[in-house]
Design an enzyme around this catalytic site. Structure first.
Site, PDB file in Angstrom:
ATOM      1  CB  CYS A   3      38.638  21.971  44.438  1.00 21.77           C
ATOM      2  SG  CYS A   3      39.886  22.287  45.406  1.00 21.77           S
ATOM      3  CD  GLN A 211      40.898  42.513  33.583  1.00 24.54           C
ATOM      4  OE1 GLN A 211      40.668  41.744  34.431  1.00 24.54           O
ATOM      5  NE2 GLN A 211      40.363  43.913  33.272  1.00 24.54           N
ATOM      6  CG  ASN A 306      39.341  48.217  33.789  1.00 24.23           C
ATOM      7  OD1 ASN A 306      38.494  47.757  34.182  1.00 24.23           O
ATOM      8  ND2 ASN A 306      40.265  47.476  33.394  1.00 24.23           N
ATOM      9  CB  CYS A 333      36.869  44.006  38.986  1.00 22.62           C
ATOM     10  SG  CYS A 333      37.451  45.082  40.164  1.00 22.62           S
TER      11      CYS A 333
END
Length: 374
Positions: A3, A211, A306, A333
């Site tokens: 990048c 998501q 979740n 997560c």
């Protein structure tokens, strides 16, 4: 992946940029295993890797610069805009739309918000692309003052971006470090963006969470469906259900499924998806996951959680530990909060786990584990 922004020091959001992807994935797997090493008998499946670039379906960009020369990206330490229109982890659809949206900002006379002086109107751009290439474009503004100009020049934007399905203005009057406000003004006839994942289509409303990585999200939900089918529960709860990803995917695997989510917008999205798919055994309610569980008269066979990065917390963990729930499917997560929550549920033993790399080039990932009562 390389990048130029990272190499030049203009953006360091992707902390693993330049590292071989195989090493990134192996390190994430190792980190998850280390955190859950205390749980004997946990069978780890091979991690699910992602594309290295172009994987983000949502771009959350700060608008800087001037009306004549706006920047779409981030701010530097002094509050000046850094343009990231060619960001490599954003989808190709994002990168194609950014220059058009920049031209629209100039055409509509939208003044970028200046953080140091607290002047200007346009704060953020939130751009979401569906698997079918359609776009949801959301302009986050300080007040309703620029709404008329956005509406006036909208035909030009839609002509330049015919794949723009939903265009809105979100009003965020406060000067604080949040992305969006509560008030949404929809300019287009369509108010939802269909997100098609295999045989399930979810209808995403402007303020609904989805998501970030569509391909990995689909793999996550399909894996969850396979695991749940093997359990054949009579009843299931999907706590922190969001727009209904887990609940909609396991609809054929349980006699009844109830999704609980605090966001009213997300529940409306989930209900629309449920109605569209004619899933009579699934229902969604707006509410707090912990309060719902503690107030229920009976427990289901299966609970799916979740949660956000903080985890489910001691109260819900304690309820699950004391309940007669047979299985818990925990998608996290944040593997650190997952490990902490598992310590509070010793009667629920992790038996299967898998890492899903939702966020390549960063240290973040999703991990799903199946727990069964000892």
């Amino acid at each position: 992946m390389d990048c130029s922004y990272f190499d030049a020091g203009r953006c360091r959001s992707c902390s693993l940029m330049g590292q071989p992807y195989e090493r990134q994935l192996a390190d994430k797997q190792r980190h998850a295993e280390d955190l859950l090493r205390a749980h004997d008998g946990l069978d780890w499946l091979a991690p699910i890797g992602s594309r290295e670039d172009g994987y983000r379906n949502k771009a959350k960009m700060v608008i800087g610069g001037t009306t004549a020369a706006p920047t779409i990206g981030i701010l530097d330490a002094d509050g000046h805009g850094i343009n990231l229109e060619a960001c490599g982890i954003c989808s190709p659809g994002h990168r194609a739309a950014f220059p058009v949206i920049a031209a629209f900002i100039t055409r509509a006379g939208l003044t970028p918000y200046d953080v140091p002086s607290r002047t200007g109107e346009l704060k953020h751009l939130i751009l979401t692309e569906s698997p079918d290439g359609e776009l949801m474009i959301r302009f986050v503004v300080r007040s309703t003052e620029p709404v008329g100009r956005i509406r006036k020049h909208l035909p030009w934007l839609l002509e330049q971006l015919p794949n723009a399905r939903v265009v809105t203005a979100n009003v965020l009057p406060e000067h604080k470090a949040v992305l969006e406000g509560e008030h949404e003004i929809v300019f287009t006839e369509n108010e939802t963006l269909p997100m098609r994942l295999g045989d399930v289509t979810m209808h995403l409303r402007p303020q609904s969470f989805f998501q970030t990585n569509t391909e990995i999200a689909e793999a996550l939900y399909i894996e969850a469906r396979d695991w749940v089918r093997g359990l054949a529960p009579d009843s299931a709860w999907d706590l922190y259900s969001g727009v209904g990803g887990f609940a909609l995917h396991i609809a054929d695997a349980a006699a009844s499924v109830t999704g609980i989510e605090t966001s009213v917008e997300a529940v409306a999205s989930a209900e629309l998806s449920r109605t569209d798919a004619a899933l009579s055994r699934v229902r969604f309610e707006s509410g707090d996951a912990t309060a719902f569980a503690l107030g229920a008269e009976t427990a289901p066979d299966l609970v799916i959680v979740n949660p956000p990065r903080r985890g489910i917390g001691r109260e819900l963990s304690g309820w699950l530990e004391a309940s007669d729930v047979r299985h818990v499917l925990y998608s996290s997560c944040n593997a650190s909060s997952l490990a902490r929550d598992l310590e509070a549920m010793p009667s629920l033993r992790p038996v299967r786990g898998r890492v899903f790399d939702m966020f390549p080039q960063t240290t973040h990932f999703e991990v799903m584990v199946l727990l069964e009562r000892v």
